[in-house]
Write a protein that holds these residues in place. Sequence first.
Motif, PDB file in Angstrom:
ATOM      1  N   ASP A  65     -14.732 -41.888  13.016  1.00  0.00           N
ATOM      2  CA  ASP A  65     -15.152 -40.895  14.016  1.00  0.00           C
ATOM      3  C   ASP A  65     -16.037 -41.051  15.107  1.00  0.00           C
ATOM      4  O   ASP A  65     -15.682 -39.686  15.871  1.00  0.00           O
ATOM      5  N   ARG A  66     -16.532 -41.705  15.154  1.00  0.00           N
ATOM      6  CA  ARG A  66     -17.222 -41.650  16.715  1.00  0.00           C
ATOM      7  C   ARG A  66     -16.742 -42.254  17.469  1.00  0.00           C
ATOM      8  O   ARG A  66     -16.526 -41.972  18.622  1.00  0.00           O
ATOM      9  N   GLU A  68     -12.794 -41.905  17.649  1.00  0.00           N
ATOM     10  CA  GLU A  68     -12.095 -40.369  17.736  1.00  0.00           C
ATOM     11  C   GLU A  68     -12.892 -39.799  18.917  1.00  0.00           C
ATOM     12  O   GLU A  68     -11.904 -38.842  19.635  1.00  0.00           O
ATOM     13  N   LYS A  69     -14.146 -39.564  18.421  1.00  0.00           N
ATOM     14  CA  LYS A  69     -14.850 -38.379  18.805  1.00  0.00           C
ATOM     15  C   LYS A  69     -14.816 -39.000  20.826  1.00  0.00           C
ATOM     16  O   LYS A  69     -14.272 -38.977  21.483  1.00  0.00           O
ATOM     17  N   GLY A  70     -15.220 -40.483  20.306  1.00  0.00           N
ATOM     18  CA  GLY A  70     -14.882 -40.898  22.311  1.00  0.00           C
ATOM     19  C   GLY A  70     -13.862 -40.551  22.560  1.00  0.00           C
ATOM     20  O   GLY A  70     -13.444 -40.232  23.967  1.00  0.00           O
ATOM     21  N   LEU A  71     -11.701 -41.086  22.286  1.00  0.00           N
ATOM     22  CA  LEU A  71     -11.056 -40.868  22.694  1.00  0.00           C
ATOM     23  C   LEU A  71     -10.922 -39.638  22.930  1.00  0.00           C
ATOM     24  O   LEU A  71      -9.701 -39.530  23.912  1.00  0.00           O
ATOM     25  N   ALA A  72     -11.302 -38.153  22.231  1.00  0.00           N
ATOM     26  CA  ALA A  72     -10.992 -36.968  22.452  1.00  0.00           C
ATOM     27  C   ALA A  72     -11.864 -36.287  23.868  1.00  0.00           C
ATOM     28  O   ALA A  72     -11.107 -36.275  24.631  1.00  0.00           O
ATOM     29  N   ALA A  73     -13.083 -37.242  23.987  1.00  0.00           N
ATOM     30  CA  ALA A  73     -13.505 -37.287  25.523  1.00  0.00           C
ATOM     31  C   ALA A  73     -12.589 -37.192  26.538  1.00  0.00           C
ATOM     32  O   ALA A  73     -12.700 -37.359  27.911  1.00  0.00           O
ATOM     33  N   LEU A  74     -12.293 -38.427  26.455  1.00  0.00           N
ATOM     34  CA  LEU A  74     -11.079 -39.195  27.393  1.00  0.00           C
ATOM     35  C   LEU A  74      -9.494 -38.411  27.856  1.00  0.00           C
ATOM     36  O   LEU A  74      -9.294 -38.108  28.252  1.00  0.00           O
ATOM     37  N   ASN A  75      -9.394 -37.938  25.965  1.00  0.00           N
ATOM     38  CA  ASN A  75      -8.316 -37.415  26.215  1.00  0.00           C
ATOM     39  C   ASN A  75      -8.080 -35.532  26.713  1.00  0.00           C
ATOM     40  O   ASN A  75      -7.401 -35.224  26.713  1.00  0.00           O
ATOM     41  N   GLY A  76      -9.588 -35.461  26.610  1.00  0.00           N
ATOM     42  CA  GLY A  76      -9.578 -33.428  26.991  1.00  0.00           C
ATOM     43  C   GLY A  76      -9.275 -32.954  25.779  1.00  0.00           C
ATOM     44  O   GLY A  76      -9.832 -31.796  25.558  1.00  0.00           O
ATOM     45  N   SER A  77      -9.286 -33.305  24.252  1.00  0.00           N
ATOM     46  CA  SER A  77      -9.155 -32.973  23.208  1.00  0.00           C
ATOM     47  C   SER A  77      -9.306 -33.457  22.090  1.00  0.00           C
ATOM     48  O   SER A  77      -8.868 -34.537  21.801  1.00  0.00           O
ATOM     49  N   ALA A  78      -9.744 -32.669  20.820  1.00  0.00           N
ATOM     50  CA  ALA A  78     -10.291 -33.743  19.676  1.00  0.00           C
ATOM     51  C   ALA A  78      -8.459 -34.148  19.168  1.00  0.00           C
ATOM     52  O   ALA A  78      -8.328 -35.153  18.425  1.00  0.00           O
ATOM     53  N   GLU A  79      -8.040 -32.695  19.578  1.00  0.00           N
ATOM     54  CA  GLU A  79      -6.349 -32.837  18.903  1.00  0.00           C
ATOM     55  C   GLU A  79      -5.418 -34.298  19.687  1.00  0.00           C
ATOM     56  O   GLU A  79      -5.462 -35.538  19.212  1.00  0.00           O
ATOM     57  N   GLY A  80      -5.975 -34.707  21.123  1.00  0.00           N
ATOM     58  CA  GLY A  80      -5.746 -35.536  22.070  1.00  0.00           C
ATOM     59  C   GLY A  80      -6.498 -37.295  21.474  1.00  0.00           C
ATOM     60  O   GLY A  80      -5.282 -38.159  21.466  1.00  0.00           O
ATOM     61  N   LYS A 102     -10.724 -50.732  15.619  1.00  0.00           N
ATOM     62  CA  LYS A 102     -12.152 -50.694  16.566  1.00  0.00           C
ATOM     63  C   LYS A 102     -11.786 -51.198  17.641  1.00  0.00           C
ATOM     64  O   LYS A 102     -11.517 -50.925  18.851  1.00  0.00           O
ATOM     65  N   THR A 103     -11.039 -52.778  17.586  1.00  0.00           N
ATOM     66  CA  THR A 103     -11.101 -52.787  19.642  1.00  0.00           C
ATOM     67  C   THR A 103      -9.910 -52.006  20.283  1.00  0.00           C
ATOM     68  O   THR A 103     -10.460 -52.840  21.113  1.00  0.00           O
ATOM     69  N   ALA A 104      -9.179 -52.294  19.819  1.00  0.00           N
ATOM     70  CA  ALA A 104      -8.083 -51.107  20.196  1.00  0.00           C
ATOM     71  C   ALA A 104      -8.862 -49.940  20.927  1.00  0.00           C
ATOM     72  O   ALA A 104      -8.363 -49.451  22.420  1.00  0.00           O
ATOM     73  N   ALA A 105      -9.321 -48.757  20.259  1.00  0.00           N
ATOM     74  CA  ALA A 105      -9.753 -47.765  20.210  1.00  0.00           C
ATOM     75  C   ALA A 105     -11.024 -48.339  21.442  1.00  0.00           C
ATOM     76  O   ALA A 105     -11.075 -47.146  22.179  1.00  0.00           O
ATOM     77  N   LEU A 106     -12.177 -48.778  21.040  1.00  0.00           N
ATOM     78  CA  LEU A 106     -12.433 -49.449  22.535  1.00  0.00           C
ATOM     79  C   LEU A 106     -11.568 -49.863  23.445  1.00  0.00           C
ATOM     80  O   LEU A 106     -12.778 -49.449  24.968  1.00  0.00           O
TER      81      LEU A 106
END
Length: 260
Positions: A65-66, A68-80, A102-106
């Motif tokens: 969840d953490r 995904e939220k980081g990726l959401a911030a970078l991609n402009g939305s929760a769906e992104g 985890k490594t891929a997301a970071l």
Amino acid sequence: MAKSDILLRLGLEYKGLIDGLEKAKKNLKKFSFRAETVGRDLTTRLTLPILGAGFAAVKTFADFDRLEKGLAALNGSAEGGRKSFKRLNAIVLDTRTTLDLKTAALAAQRLQGAGLSAAFAERTIKQLGIAATVSGSSIEDVNGVVRQLTQIIGKGKVEQEDFNSILDRMPAIGALMKKEFGGVTAKAINATGISMEVFVDRLVGAIEKNEDFQNVQGGLAKAFESFANSVQVGIKPLGEAIAKSLNLEKNLERISEFIT
């Protein structure tokens, strides 16, 4: 019937009753002991593992969840963020890559944070995962190379220690770099006058074009990585359900406030 016979019979019947009660008492004690043993076994073999699995599921959900939220911030939305997470999972499951989710997301967060697009970041992660397999490198090595590349992009130039770190972690890309840039030194790269974003793009392109790299397979080690990743992804919904049903986030905040 004689009085003595009646007394004798009553005595025998009374003794039989006492013996029966004693036997029943012993059987009851045995049953109680067995029931207690079964209870302990159920606690040890069933209840505790279930609690452990529940904790692991909640922890996995919290970690993902953490991310995904980081990726959401970078991609402009929760769906992104969710879509990015799904694409990264597909990269992790590619049998050619040495990666975990985890490594891929970071790595995606680092590269996008350095200014690369989501598509460019994901392309870079995938090819570095493939290069790691060819080099016999670890997941941590992929993390280290990504960290080095983001530093290079941030500085706007490459230094020899950057190259040394990258080649120590992924020696197989040395030959590709020499062919693509004419050398494996910082001096050779800086002499080309290209930006560090272009350097990364060309390095990734060189890996993509190399047939030997693209045909590599991770084998048993990759099978273990994929299995571990599938387990984590599989228990994530369970962790989410537990966390939401118990309102864990709010309740843990209240407990923390109470303690402090």
